[in-house]
Design an enzyme around this catalytic site. Structure first.
Site, mmCIF file in Angstrom:
data_model
loop_
_atom_site.group_PDB
_atom_site.id
_atom_site.type_symbol
_atom_site.label_atom_id
_atom_site.label_comp_id
_atom_site.label_asym_id
_atom_site.label_seq_id
_atom_site.Cartn_x
_atom_site.Cartn_y
_atom_site.Cartn_z
ATOM 1 N N ASN A 12 104.515 58.878 115.419
ATOM 2 C CA ASN A 12 103.277 58.361 115.268
ATOM 3 C C ASN A 12 102.354 59.517 114.848
ATOM 4 O O ASN A 12 102.046 60.670 115.514
ATOM 5 C CB ASN A 12 102.693 57.945 116.597
ATOM 6 C CG ASN A 12 101.303 57.384 116.694
ATOM 7 O OD1 ASN A 12 100.819 56.985 115.509
ATOM 8 N ND2 ASN A 12 100.638 57.138 117.703
ATOM 9 N N GLY A 172 100.541 66.153 125.824
ATOM 10 C CA GLY A 172 99.697 67.223 125.260
ATOM 11 C C GLY A 172 99.135 67.889 126.465
ATOM 12 O O GLY A 172 98.186 68.650 126.338
ATOM 13 N N SER A 212 104.887 63.709 125.175
ATOM 14 C CA SER A 212 105.307 64.871 124.947
ATOM 15 C C SER A 212 106.977 64.798 124.658
ATOM 16 O O SER A 212 107.583 65.955 125.147
ATOM 17 C CB SER A 212 104.936 66.198 125.867
ATOM 18 O OG SER A 212 103.551 66.321 125.831
#
Ligand code: PGA
Length: 269
Positions: A12, A172, A212
């Site tokens: 993405n 993140g 992640s």
């Protein structure tokens, strides 16, 4: 994973690309040897859908990152499944965690979007999300099941749906979800499908993980019983995406060489 569930990886790109970066990512993906058993899709900003579709080989699918709940009308800033298809793309991501949290999309709106996208013939990556607050307050199951219930009520054809679970608290943030944490949630989602939809849907629907995922953690996650692939954000902008697409191959070939080495050891003993 059962044989009927093909491994699925969607990179993405979010709002992090321009033509030059798209070209780089496409070069990386087309130069690499990608596991033919993995279904690969990229999530592309709407203004680059046609471009990405034209540049990518047909075996890599292209998804819009969102769409609206009707075909056309006075909805400035929105795009419809009909437009996505007109750009040559067949996938759309709906209910992405960032749509749910930053843009306050409700379960009801996402339900309507999924209904319309499927009616329009699209394939949908439908997301459910666990936030930091859900985790801290022990509401994970309740939140995910409510989201899944709203999605399931919109889904008429499960063969065109991939379910994505995102641990937003692990996206993140520098905190990673452990394989055991991921497996626990995926198993619960599959069990919910078994109890509330059907055994067939529970056995055949691909459930993928986001939060992640990188070249470092993908191989261990790829061995999880209920995991059928990944929704990848930041690592999809880097050569890491190739390792993630090949997470199963590398694991299988490592196992094969391990067993081969055992056989060699046996023979030489
Ligand atoms: P991440 O993003 O891999 O950077 O955590 C995943 C996503 O939100 O699509």
């Amino acid at each position: 994973m059962v044989a009927s569930r093909r491994f699925f990886v969607i990179g993405n790109w979010k709002m992090n690309v321009d033509t030059a970066t798209i070209n780089n990512i496409i070069d990386t993906m087309t130069d690499a040897s990608l596991d033919p058993h993995t279904e690969v899709v990229v999530g592309c900003p709407s203004c680059y859908l046609s471009y990405a579709r034209q540049q990518l080989p047909s075996r890599i699918g292209v998804a819009a990152q969102n769409c609206y709940k009707v075909d056309r009308g006075n909805f400035s800033g929105e795009i419809s499944p009909a437009m996505i298809k007109d750009c040559g793309c067949e996938w759309v991501i709906l209910g992405h965690p960032e749509r749910r949290t930053i843009f306050s999309e409700s379960d009801d709106l996402i339900h309507q979007k999924v209904t319309h996208a499927l009616d329009a013939g699209m394939k949908v990556v439908a997301c459910v999300v666990e936030t930091q607050k859900d985790k801290q307050t022990g509401c994970t199951e309740e939140t995910l099941f409510a989201q899944l219930k709203a999605l399931a009520a919109a889904i008429t054809d499960w063969s065109r749906v991939v379910l994505a679970f995102e641990a937003l608290w692990a996206s993140g943030t520098g905190v990673l979800a452990t394989p055991a944490e991921v497996q626990e949630v995926l198993a619960k989602l599959r069990q919910w499908l078994r109890q509330n939809v059907s055994n067939t849907v529970a056995n055949t629907t691909r459930i993928i993980y986001a939060g992640s995922v990188s070249s470092t953690n993908c191989q261990e996650l790829a061995t999880l019983k209920d995991l059928d692939g990944f929704l990848v954000g930041s690592a999809a902008l880097k050569p890491d995406i190739v390792h993630i697409i090949n997470a199963r191959t590398t694991h299988v070939s490592r196992l094969a060489s391990y067993f081969n080495s055992l056989r060699t050891d046996d023979r030489s003993a």
